[in-house]
Motif scaffolding. Structure first.
Motif, PDB file in Angstrom:
ATOM      1  N   LEU A  27     -16.381  48.752  -3.056  1.00 37.37           N
ATOM      2  CA  LEU A  27     -16.189  49.103  -4.470  1.00 37.37           C
ATOM      3  C   LEU A  27     -16.542  47.915  -5.364  1.00 37.37           C
ATOM      4  O   LEU A  27     -17.120  48.099  -6.443  1.00 37.37           O
ATOM      5  N   GLY A  28     -16.209  46.696  -4.920  1.00 37.48           N
ATOM      6  CA  GLY A  28     -16.557  45.494  -5.682  1.00 37.48           C
ATOM      7  C   GLY A  28     -18.064  45.375  -5.872  1.00 37.48           C
ATOM      8  O   GLY A  28     -18.549  45.132  -6.988  1.00 37.48           O
ATOM      9  N   ARG A  29     -18.806  45.591  -4.784  1.00 36.61           N
ATOM     10  CA  ARG A  29     -20.273  45.495  -4.873  1.00 36.61           C
ATOM     11  C   ARG A  29     -20.836  46.600  -5.772  1.00 36.61           C
ATOM     12  O   ARG A  29     -21.723  46.375  -6.591  1.00 36.61           O
ATOM     13  N   PHE A  30     -20.274  47.813  -5.631  1.00 39.76           N
ATOM     14  CA  PHE A  30     -20.728  48.933  -6.459  1.00 39.76           C
ATOM     15  C   PHE A  30     -20.480  48.635  -7.943  1.00 39.76           C
ATOM     16  O   PHE A  30     -21.343  48.868  -8.800  1.00 39.76           O
ATOM     17  N   THR A  31     -19.279  48.094  -8.241  1.00 41.77           N
ATOM     18  CA  THR A  31     -18.917  47.783  -9.624  1.00 41.77           C
ATOM     19  C   THR A  31     -19.854  46.720 -10.202  1.00 41.77           C
ATOM     20  O   THR A  31     -20.343  46.858 -11.330  1.00 41.77           O
ATOM     21  N   GLU A  33     -22.843  46.083  -9.323  1.00 37.91           N
ATOM     22  CA  GLU A  33     -24.171  46.669  -9.504  1.00 37.91           C
ATOM     23  C   GLU A  33     -24.195  47.526 -10.786  1.00 37.91           C
ATOM     24  O   GLU A  33     -25.151  47.475 -11.572  1.00 37.91           O
ATOM     25  N   ARG A  34     -23.118  48.283 -11.018  1.00 37.59           N
ATOM     26  CA  ARG A  34     -23.050  49.132 -12.213  1.00 37.59           C
ATOM     27  C   ARG A  34     -23.088  48.324 -13.514  1.00 37.59           C
ATOM     28  O   ARG A  34     -23.691  48.710 -14.502  1.00 37.59           O
ATOM     29  N   PHE A  35     -22.393  47.185 -13.512  1.00 36.79           N
ATOM     30  CA  PHE A  35     -22.340  46.367 -14.738  1.00 36.79           C
ATOM     31  C   PHE A  35     -23.549  45.444 -14.864  1.00 36.79           C
ATOM     32  O   PHE A  35     -23.744  44.824 -15.908  1.00 36.79           O
ATOM     33  N   SER A  36     -24.359  45.352 -13.811  1.00 36.71           N
ATOM     34  CA  SER A  36     -25.509  44.447 -13.879  1.00 36.71           C
ATOM     35  C   SER A  36     -26.516  44.927 -14.926  1.00 36.71           C
ATOM     36  O   SER A  36     -27.232  44.129 -15.523  1.00 36.71           O
ATOM     37  N   SER A  37     -26.528  46.250 -15.186  1.00 30.81           N
ATOM     38  CA  SER A  37     -27.458  46.763 -16.199  1.00 30.81           C
ATOM     39  C   SER A  37     -27.072  46.271 -17.599  1.00 30.81           C
ATOM     40  O   SER A  37     -27.882  46.279 -18.519  1.00 30.81           O
ATOM     41  N   LEU A  38     -25.807  45.853 -17.770  1.00 30.27           N
ATOM     42  CA  LEU A  38     -25.384  45.282 -19.061  1.00 30.27           C
ATOM     43  C   LEU A  38     -25.594  43.767 -19.077  1.00 30.27           C
ATOM     44  O   LEU A  38     -25.204  43.091 -20.032  1.00 30.27           O
ATOM     45  N   GLY A  39     -26.157  43.233 -18.009  1.00 26.74           N
ATOM     46  CA  GLY A  39     -26.472  41.803 -17.977  1.00 26.74           C
ATOM     47  C   GLY A  39     -25.391  40.926 -17.385  1.00 26.74           C
ATOM     48  O   GLY A  39     -25.335  39.729 -17.684  1.00 26.74           O
ATOM     49  N   PHE A  40     -24.546  41.477 -16.534  1.00 24.42           N
ATOM     50  CA  PHE A  40     -23.458  40.692 -15.944  1.00 24.42           C
ATOM     51  C   PHE A  40     -23.847  40.119 -14.586  1.00 24.42           C
ATOM     52  O   PHE A  40     -24.479  40.801 -13.769  1.00 24.42           O
ATOM     53  N   ALA A  41     -23.453  38.867 -14.354  1.00 21.55           N
ATOM     54  CA  ALA A  41     -23.666  38.211 -13.058  1.00 21.55           C
ATOM     55  C   ALA A  41     -22.362  38.211 -12.279  1.00 21.55           C
ATOM     56  O   ALA A  41     -21.283  38.002 -12.845  1.00 21.55           O
ATOM     57  N   ALA A  42     -22.458  38.410 -10.974  1.00 21.56           N
ATOM     58  CA  ALA A  42     -21.262  38.625 -10.152  1.00 21.56           C
ATOM     59  C   ALA A  42     -20.852  37.384  -9.370  1.00 21.56           C
ATOM     60  O   ALA A  42     -21.685  36.617  -8.903  1.00 21.56           O
ATOM     61  N   GLU A  43     -19.542  37.230  -9.245  1.00 20.41           N
ATOM     62  CA  GLU A  43     -18.959  36.231  -8.355  1.00 20.41           C
ATOM     63  C   GLU A  43     -17.867  36.927  -7.540  1.00 20.41           C
ATOM     64  O   GLU A  43     -16.992  37.587  -8.111  1.00 20.41           O
ATOM     65  N   PHE A  44     -17.942  36.807  -6.227  1.00 19.85           N
ATOM     66  CA  PHE A  44     -16.921  37.395  -5.373  1.00 19.85           C
ATOM     67  C   PHE A  44     -16.014  36.275  -4.878  1.00 19.85           C
ATOM     68  O   PHE A  44     -16.486  35.307  -4.278  1.00 19.85           O
ATOM     69  N   VAL A  45     -14.718  36.384  -5.160  1.00 20.47           N
ATOM     70  CA  VAL A  45     -13.776  35.314  -4.823  1.00 20.47           C
ATOM     71  C   VAL A  45     -12.849  35.801  -3.703  1.00 20.47           C
ATOM     72  O   VAL A  45     -12.079  36.751  -3.905  1.00 20.47           O
ATOM     73  N   PRO A  46     -12.911  35.152  -2.536  1.00 18.27           N
ATOM     74  CA  PRO A  46     -12.072  35.600  -1.418  1.00 18.27           C
ATOM     75  C   PRO A  46     -10.582  35.568  -1.773  1.00 18.27           C
ATOM     76  O   PRO A  46     -10.125  34.676  -2.487  1.00 18.27           O
ATOM     77  N   SER A  47      -9.826  36.542  -1.270  1.00 21.02           N
ATOM     78  CA  SER A  47      -8.379  36.554  -1.453  1.00 21.02           C
ATOM     79  C   SER A  47      -7.742  35.511  -0.550  1.00 21.02           C
ATOM     80  O   SER A  47      -8.273  35.202   0.515  1.00 21.02           O
ATOM     81  N   VAL A  48      -6.598  34.975  -0.985  1.00 23.63           N
ATOM     82  CA  VAL A  48      -5.851  34.057  -0.128  1.00 23.63           C
ATOM     83  C   VAL A  48      -5.414  34.783   1.149  1.00 23.63           C
ATOM     84  O   VAL A  48      -5.499  34.255   2.253  1.00 23.63           O
ATOM     85  N   ASN A  49      -4.971  36.019   1.002  1.00 23.54           N
ATOM     86  CA  ASN A  49      -4.616  36.839   2.163  1.00 23.54           C
ATOM     87  C   ASN A  49      -5.903  37.394   2.785  1.00 23.54           C
ATOM     88  O   ASN A  49      -6.598  38.189   2.161  1.00 23.54           O
ATOM     89  N   PRO A  50      -6.229  36.962   4.016  1.00 20.35           N
ATOM     90  CA  PRO A  50      -7.527  37.340   4.603  1.00 20.35           C
ATOM     91  C   PRO A  50      -7.650  38.832   4.893  1.00 20.35           C
ATOM     92  O   PRO A  50      -8.763  39.316   5.131  1.00 20.35           O
ATOM     93  N   SER A  51      -6.559  39.570   4.866  1.00 20.64           N
ATOM     94  CA  SER A  51      -6.696  41.006   5.138  1.00 20.64           C
ATOM     95  C   SER A  51      -7.023  41.799   3.864  1.00 20.64           C
ATOM     96  O   SER A  51      -7.210  43.009   3.917  1.00 20.64           O
ATOM     97  N   TYR A  52      -7.099  41.124   2.729  1.00 20.97           N
ATOM     98  CA  TYR A  52      -7.482  41.796   1.483  1.00 20.97           C
ATOM     99  C   TYR A  52      -8.933  41.494   1.121  1.00 20.97           C
ATOM    100  O   TYR A  52      -9.491  40.482   1.538  1.00 20.97           O
ATOM    101  N   LEU A  56     -13.188  40.259  -7.880  1.00 23.41           N
ATOM    102  CA  LEU A  56     -14.519  40.307  -8.492  1.00 23.41           C
ATOM    103  C   LEU A  56     -14.466  39.724  -9.903  1.00 23.41           C
ATOM    104  O   LEU A  56     -13.579  40.080 -10.686  1.00 23.41           O
ATOM    105  N   VAL A  57     -15.391  38.824 -10.201  1.00 19.87           N
ATOM    106  CA  VAL A  57     -15.516  38.275 -11.559  1.00 19.87           C
ATOM    107  C   VAL A  57     -16.953  38.492 -12.024  1.00 19.87           C
ATOM    108  O   VAL A  57     -17.892  38.102 -11.331  1.00 19.87           O
ATOM    109  N   LEU A  58     -17.124  39.145 -13.159  1.00 17.33           N
ATOM    110  CA  LEU A  58     -18.451  39.345 -13.736  1.00 17.33           C
ATOM    111  C   LEU A  58     -18.523  38.595 -15.060  1.00 17.33           C
ATOM    112  O   LEU A  58     -17.612  38.692 -15.882  1.00 17.33           O
ATOM    113  N   THR A  59     -19.608  37.866 -15.248  1.00 18.69           N
ATOM    114  CA  THR A  59     -19.748  37.052 -16.463  1.00 18.69           C
ATOM    115  C   THR A  59     -21.058  37.350 -17.172  1.00 18.69           C
ATOM    116  O   THR A  59     -22.098  37.508 -16.536  1.00 18.69           O
ATOM    117  N   ARG A  60     -20.964  37.430 -18.481  1.00 17.29           N
ATOM    118  CA  ARG A  60     -22.162  37.509 -19.311  1.00 17.29           C
ATOM    119  C   ARG A  60     -22.027  36.443 -20.380  1.00 17.29           C
ATOM    120  O   ARG A  60     -21.211  36.555 -21.291  1.00 17.29           O
TER     121      ARG A  60
END
Ligand SMILES: [Zn+2]
Length: 398
Positions: A27-31, A33-52, A56-60
């Motif tokens: 879902l993070g990757r899909f989201t 991709e959806r916002f990339s058309s508005l010019g957002f760049a993605a950063e995926f930040v691992p959770s402290v809990n490895p089972s989560y 997702l952080v998107l920046t424009r």
């Protein structure tokens, strides 16, 4: 709206139960991709809990130093098996769409997209000027605290607001923005008594269940509605076999309050119940021991001037649109609890719906699952858009 609804439909089709790491990441990757058309760049930040999954952080990046943060989450409370068992999926019915996360909070994410798209088309210069930062918690439903740092580290110096897209409140015709949320502490009380043969040495035993029964009444009595303080004794267990005076008994629960000082007093009152209990063995006065542990804490988000200032903008925008807007203080937690003291925060920007966290439907309709109301999107998106534009305009004038 058709594009937003189609995006929402696809999001609801991806199971993102907090414990379903792969689903949350998908879902993070899909989201992203959806916002990339508005010019957002993605950063995926691992959770402290490895089972989560990853946050997702998107920046424009904008042309000025002004920044606005929009906050949502990726996860839902429904495991894939539960969705299958209850046949709970995307299901439009009149003005409602039932389905996991339609309201909490994928509908909120669709609302974010709608508002940004409206600003991009209606106020393109503003859209280009402002730095937009979008944050999705991968595990909001389990109150993952590491998301707090993910946001705080990335807030810009001139962040005008953090806007949380949890569901709208309603009171009659009024749309309610969320301006405060209770803090919550969870606790465990462990009573250690002294086991004894229930037939031969009953007088030697110190009954841990009897002690716990007295202690839990004191805990419940700490609730004080006049101060919006509640204690809930949620589970009890104890004892082993029937011919034994029980040597141990355990209760767990939570407490909640809006005001930091009430919260702290409540915690102290709970802690004060620790120590020797009044239940003792008849033989030698051996006393039960009461131990109190705080298991987790989410700080209160109290009513504060910065939040009220934002809420006033939404009320003003409501007047322009002919939508009555008011505020509410809500008992449940959100990511707003984690960030309100870092930047001015307002919550409840999402669409209207109901029955969050329920997946069941009964034949007589007395039990209905989570749904979002389709017709609530556009007016709320307009309200959010106008209020955000006013917020930026005010900052420009300062
Ligand atoms: Zn939520």
């Amino acid at each position: 709206m058709p594009t937003a609804l189609e995006t929402l439909r696809q999001m609801v089709g991806i199971n993102s139960f907090t414990g379903n790491r792969d689903g949350v990441n998908k879902l993070g990757r899909f989201t992203a991709e959806r916002f990339s058309s508005l010019g957002f760049a993605a950063e995926f930040v691992p959770s402290v809990n490895p089972s989560y999954g990853d946050h997702l952080v998107l920046t424009r990046r904008g042309r000025t130093s002004k920044s606005i943060a929009l906050v949502s989450h990726l996860d839902t409370v429904f495991p894939p098996e539960e969705e299958a068992r209850n046949n709970f999926h995307w299901q439009p019915e009149g003005d409602r769409i039932y389905g996991p996360g339609t309201h909490d909070i994928k509908g909120g994410t669709a609302m974010m997209w709608l508002a940004l798209e409206a600003i991009r088309t209606q106020a393109p210069k503003v859209f280009e000027d402002v730095t937009w930062k979008l944050f999705w918690n991968s595990s909001e439903e389990t109150l993952s605290h590491d998301f707090s740092e993910v946001c705080r580290r990335r807030f810009d110096r001139e962040t005008l607001a953090a806007l949380v897209f949890e569901s709208e409140g309603r009171l009659g015709n009024e749309r309610l923005m969320v301006v405060a949320r209770k803090g919550r502490g969870t606790w465990r009380v462990t009573v250690t008594g002294r086991g004894a043969h229930a037939g031969a040495k009953h007088r030697h035993g110190a009954n841990a269940i009897l002690q716990l029964a007295q202690t839990v009444q004191r805990i419940e009595a700490l609730s004080d509605y006049s101060r919006d303080l509640t204690f809930n004794v949620a589970t009890v267990s104890g004892g082993t076999v029937l011919n034994r005076v029980p040597h141990e008994a355990i209760a767990e629960g939570e407490f909640r309050a809006f005001k930091p000082e009430v919260y702290q007093q409540a915690k102290a009152a709970l802690r004060a119940l620790a120590g020797p209990g009044e239940v003792r063995s008849v033989a030698d006065r051996y006393a039960c021991d009461v131990k109190v542990e705080i298991l987790s804490e989410s700080r209160p988000w109290p009513r504060n001037p910065e939040t009220d200032r934002l809420a006033a903008l939404w009320q003003e925008a409501g007047k322009q649109l002919g939508i009555p807007v008011n505020v509410e203080e809500r008992g449940g937690l959100s990511d707003g609890n984690l960030i309100w003291d870092a930047v001015p925060t307002l919550d409840g920007l999402g669409p209207w719906g109901d029955n969050d966290h329920c997946s069941e439907r009964s034949a007589d309709g007395s039990k209905l699952p989570e749904y979002v109301e389709v017709s609530s999107f556009v007016p709320k998106a307009a309200l959010n858009t106008i209020a955000i534009l006013t917020l930026i305009e005010q900052a420009d004038r300062r």
